[in-house]
Design a protein around this motif. Structure first.
Motif, PDB file in Angstrom:
ATOM      1  N   LEU A 142       0.815  -1.154  -0.054  1.00 43.33           N
ATOM      2  CA  LEU A 142       0.167   0.046   0.110  1.00 43.33           C
ATOM      3  C   LEU A 142       0.892   1.170   0.084  1.00 43.33           C
ATOM      4  O   LEU A 142       2.239   1.295   0.352  1.00 43.33           O
ATOM      5  CB  LEU A 142      -0.999  -0.064   1.162  1.00 43.33           C
ATOM      6  CG  LEU A 142      -1.896  -0.866   1.290  1.00 43.33           C
ATOM      7  CD1 LEU A 142      -2.744  -0.854   2.822  1.00 43.33           C
ATOM      8  CD2 LEU A 142      -3.047  -0.858   0.270  1.00 43.33           C
ATOM      9  N   PRO A 143       0.427   2.329  -0.589  1.00 40.19           N
ATOM     10  CA  PRO A 143       1.091   3.638  -0.511  1.00 40.19           C
ATOM     11  C   PRO A 143       1.368   3.965   0.991  1.00 40.19           C
ATOM     12  O   PRO A 143       0.499   3.633   1.823  1.00 40.19           O
ATOM     13  CB  PRO A 143       0.260   4.529  -1.332  1.00 40.19           C
ATOM     14  CG  PRO A 143      -1.080   3.857  -1.427  1.00 40.19           C
ATOM     15  CD  PRO A 143      -0.791   2.450  -1.179  1.00 40.19           C
ATOM     16  N   ASP A 144       2.219   4.828   1.407  1.00 37.85           N
ATOM     17  CA  ASP A 144       2.482   5.355   2.510  1.00 37.85           C
ATOM     18  C   ASP A 144       1.499   5.892   3.319  1.00 37.85           C
ATOM     19  O   ASP A 144       1.195   5.854   4.643  1.00 37.85           O
ATOM     20  CB  ASP A 144       3.616   6.433   2.670  1.00 37.85           C
ATOM     21  CG  ASP A 144       4.951   5.656   2.182  1.00 37.85           C
ATOM     22  OD1 ASP A 144       5.112   4.438   2.472  1.00 37.85           O
ATOM     23  OD2 ASP A 144       5.854   6.424   2.210  1.00 37.85           O
ATOM     24  N   SER A 145       0.649   6.623   2.645  1.00 44.73           N
ATOM     25  CA  SER A 145      -0.558   7.243   3.132  1.00 44.73           C
ATOM     26  C   SER A 145      -1.533   6.353   3.828  1.00 44.73           C
ATOM     27  O   SER A 145      -2.252   6.193   4.819  1.00 44.73           O
ATOM     28  CB  SER A 145      -1.240   8.289   2.405  1.00 44.73           C
ATOM     29  OG  SER A 145      -1.659   7.434   0.918  1.00 44.73           O
ATOM     30  N   ASP A 146      -1.795   5.264   2.906  1.00 38.83           N
ATOM     31  CA  ASP A 146      -2.718   4.337   3.443  1.00 38.83           C
ATOM     32  C   ASP A 146      -2.392   3.488   4.644  1.00 38.83           C
ATOM     33  O   ASP A 146      -2.869   3.152   5.481  1.00 38.83           O
ATOM     34  CB  ASP A 146      -3.222   3.261   2.069  1.00 38.83           C
ATOM     35  CG  ASP A 146      -3.807   3.952   1.193  1.00 38.83           C
ATOM     36  OD1 ASP A 146      -4.396   4.976   1.388  1.00 38.83           O
ATOM     37  OD2 ASP A 146      -4.234   3.126  -0.037  1.00 38.83           O
ATOM     38  N   ARG A 147      -0.949   3.072   4.441  1.00 38.68           N
ATOM     39  CA  ARG A 147      -0.265   2.392   5.620  1.00 38.68           C
ATOM     40  C   ARG A 147      -0.501   3.373   6.809  1.00 38.68           C
ATOM     41  O   ARG A 147      -0.643   2.506   7.790  1.00 38.68           O
ATOM     42  CB  ARG A 147       1.194   2.116   5.438  1.00 38.68           C
ATOM     43  CG  ARG A 147       1.159   1.080   4.211  1.00 38.68           C
ATOM     44  CD  ARG A 147       2.675   0.918   3.605  1.00 38.68           C
ATOM     45  NE  ARG A 147       3.560   0.514   4.744  1.00 38.68           N
ATOM     46  CZ  ARG A 147       4.195  -0.674   5.161  1.00 38.68           C
ATOM     47  NH1 ARG A 147       3.358  -1.560   4.729  1.00 38.68           N
ATOM     48  NH2 ARG A 147       5.216  -0.611   5.969  1.00 38.68           N
TER      49      ARG A 147
END
Length: 262
Positions: A85-90
């Protein structure tokens, strides 16, 4: 008519690590820390991770907490694959589902105990009144309500750590990851802190993975695991194996067992 509780293994795991690989490069060519490490933790479970220094405990916790990406395998948080997942979703998953407790309390020194517990709630957008009320409830649950207006420097080590635990669960995570949470405490204080943590886990059905060198506390948890050869090895709460794991004497499972029953 009362419905019988669902067997633990029939529930979906809150945390699932599937064939996790992590390798660090260095001048000597590289070091494999985790090699197809797999683990499942279910709602309400307290799992002790007992292994010698350098075995990969902190790395596994960092990967499970979405603070570090594995080189291979997958991390599932409440059923959602999170490794790619992209960092924002993580970050969003971490904020919603995961709480952290470390060996050092990391409380902000300029804030009181109540304010330290309020901060993650305010960051999430909860109003000050609601955040203050929940903070006081958690401090009371951890039996440090009388320290609500005290700054960390005015509290004992055990009180600081109990406040840190309250802060870690302030936003109602489903998974709590703890790295040597009683490592800096004397045995009596460590037992008091652990008692508070256990009450919290049992009451809230938290899933909890705790890295510890304390054999007595490990024996009180639902099960214990170790890391050997980069793999997760189930200890099944056998006291002798827990002691051997801390010394690094437990061998990884044979390769022929891969894909069989866990």
């Amino acid at each position: 008519m009362t419905t019988a509780p669902q067997p633990l293994k029939e529930r979906r795991p809150v945390l699932k690590l599937a064939d996790i690989q992590r390798r660090y490069s260095d001048a000597a060519g590289g070091l494999t820390v985790l090699d197809d490490a797999s683990l499942e933790i279910f709602p309400g479970e307290m799992v002790a991770m007992v292994a010698p220094s350098g075995a990969g405990k902190s790395t596994l916790l960092q990967i499970a907490g979405l603070l570090e990406r594995p080189d291979g395998g997958e991390v599932y948080i409440a059923g959602r694959a999170a490794s790619r997942l992209p960092d924002s979703d993580r970050t969003a998953l971490r904020r919603l589902f995961i709480g952290f407790v470390y060996q050092f309390h990391h409380l902000l020194p300029e804030f009181s105990a109540m304010e330290n517990v309020m901060l993650p709630q305010l960051i999430r957008g909860i109003g000050r009144h609601e955040a203050a009320a929940r903070s006081m409830q958690l401090l009371a649950y951890m039996r440090v309500k009388d320290r609500a207006t005290h700054r960390p420097s005015e509290m004992s080590g055990g009180e600081q750590q109990r406040v840190a635990i309250a802060r870690a669960v302030a936003n109602g995570p489903r998974l709590l990851l703890a790295d040597e949470p009683t490592g800096n405490l004397d045995p009596q204080t460590a037992a008091l802190v652990f008692d508070g943590l256990m009450r919290l886990v049992r009451a809230s059905k938290l899933s909890c993975l705790i890295a510890t060198h304390n054999h007595d506390l490990a024996a009180r948890m639902d099960r214990a695991i170790t890391l050997s050869g980069g793999k997760v090895v189930e200890l099944r709460r056998q006291p002798s194996l827990v002691a051997e794991a801390a010394a690094g004497h437990v061998q990884p499972p044979p390769a022929a067992a891969e894909g069989g029953e866990r």
